[in-house]
Design an enzyme around this catalytic site. Structure first.
Site, short mmCIF file in Angstrom:
data_model
loop_
_atom_site.label_atom_id
_atom_site.label_comp_id
_atom_site.label_asym_id
_atom_site.label_seq_id
_atom_site.Cartn_x
_atom_site.Cartn_y
_atom_site.Cartn_z
N GLY A 12 0.78 -1.24 0.00
CA GLY A 12 0.00 0.00 0.00
C GLY A 12 0.81 1.28 0.00
CB SER A 13 4.30 2.21 -0.88
OG SER A 13 4.44 1.85 -2.23
CG ASN A 14 1.76 3.16 -5.79
OD1 ASN A 14 2.12 4.15 -6.41
ND2 ASN A 14 2.39 2.00 -5.89
CG ASN A 102 -4.19 -1.38 -12.42
OD1 ASN A 102 -3.95 -1.40 -11.21
ND2 ASN A 102 -3.61 -2.22 -13.26
CG HIS A 104 1.25 -3.17 -15.44
ND1 HIS A 104 0.84 -4.33 -14.83
CD2 HIS A 104 2.29 -3.50 -16.24
CE1 HIS A 104 1.60 -5.33 -15.26
NE2 HIS A 104 2.49 -4.86 -16.11
CG ASP A 145 -2.07 -5.59 -16.49
OD1 ASP A 145 -2.45 -4.86 -15.56
OD2 ASP A 145 -1.40 -6.62 -16.32
CD GLU A 174 4.27 1.67 -9.22
OE1 GLU A 174 3.87 0.83 -10.01
OE2 GLU A 174 4.44 1.43 -8.00
C1 GRF Z 1 3.02 -1.39 -7.67
O1 GRF Z 1 4.26 -1.60 -8.27
C2 GRF Z 1 1.92 -1.34 -8.70
O2 GRF Z 1 2.35 -0.90 -9.94
C3 GRF Z 1 1.53 -2.78 -8.81
O3 GRF Z 1 1.65 -3.29 -7.51
C4 GRF Z 1 2.62 -2.55 -6.79
C5 GRF Z 1 1.96 -2.10 -5.52
O4 GRF Z 1 2.88 -1.51 -4.64
N1 GRF Z 1 0.23 -2.89 -9.42
P1 GRF Z 1 2.39 -0.86 -3.29
O5 GRF Z 1 1.54 -1.90 -2.57
O6 GRF Z 1 1.59 0.35 -3.63
O7 GRF Z 1 3.64 -0.54 -2.54
#
Ligand code: GRF
Length: 189
Positions: A12-14, A102, A104, A145, A174
């Site tokens: 969940g870093s994003n 999404n 990727h 995708d 990202e």
């Molecule tokens: C990311 O690299 C995203 O592109 C992929 O899964 C990863 C998730 O990373 N779909 P995080 O959980 O957000 O750190």
């Protein structure tokens, strides 16, 4: 107020950088985080950020309309997948046309599809001796995708780069771009 829901299955870093990006805003908020994984790191992050978490199992996701109902009740404008591992059922895709995105961790259409997630993607890219990789932000359709591409950014791969090195570069891209691209999509809606 525009309202976002994030779906995540892992660390969940994003999700976290997206929540932080919009935290002080009065026009956009992350209203809910959904996860199908009770062990997901995103749950701890959501607690710290004080964002409510909805946990669901696959049976609920694929065989009931509950998730769609929650999204609709909460008035969600955009659904954001961020490391979400399940294929979104067609009924939910249809309910959010061009309103579900999404990210990727490679340059689609290469290195996408079923089984292409996380380290498997970076491994495949390195094994193919690609000179560049990157990120793809795209709308979600019924296939893994394959939805229309909204944005891509690239990074160079050095011959000495390991899977871990590439993963770090991709995460940095990202985190730098996903929140901003989400904002642009919301502003166009
Ligand atoms: C990311 O690299 C995203 O592109 C992929 O899964 C990863 C998730 O990373 N779909 P995080 O959980 O957000 O750190």
């Amino acid at each position: 107020m525009k309202r976002l829901a994030i779906f995540a299955s892992g660390s969940g870093s994003n999700a976290e950088v997206i929540c932080e990006y919009f935290a002080q805003r009065s026009d956009i908020e992350v209203s809910l985080i959904f996860t199908n994984n009770p062990m997901a790191g995103v749950i701890k992050r959501a607690c710290r950020l004080q964002i409510p978490v909805v946990f669901f199992d696959q049976k609920t996701f694929y065989h009931t309309g509950k998730i769609q109902q929650i999204l609709q009740n909460e008035g969600i404008d955009l659904v954001v997948l961020a490391g979400f591992m399940l294929l979104v059922p067609p009924s939910l895709v249809k309910a959010y046309p061009n309103k579900m995105v999404n990210i990727h961790p490679a340059l689609l259409p290469k290195f996408g599809g079923k089984g292409m997630y996380g380290q498997f993607v970076h491994e495949a890219v390195i094994n193919a001796k690609e000179l560049q990789s990157g990120i793809t932000i795209h709308f979600v359709n019924e296939h893994y995708d394959e939805g229309n591409i909204i944005f891509q950014a690239t990074c160079d791969i050095q011959p000495t780069d390991t899977v871990g090195d590439l993963e770090k570069k991709i995460h940095a891209l990202e985190h730098a771009h996903y929140p901003r691209v989400i904002e642009e999509i919301l502003n166009k809606q």
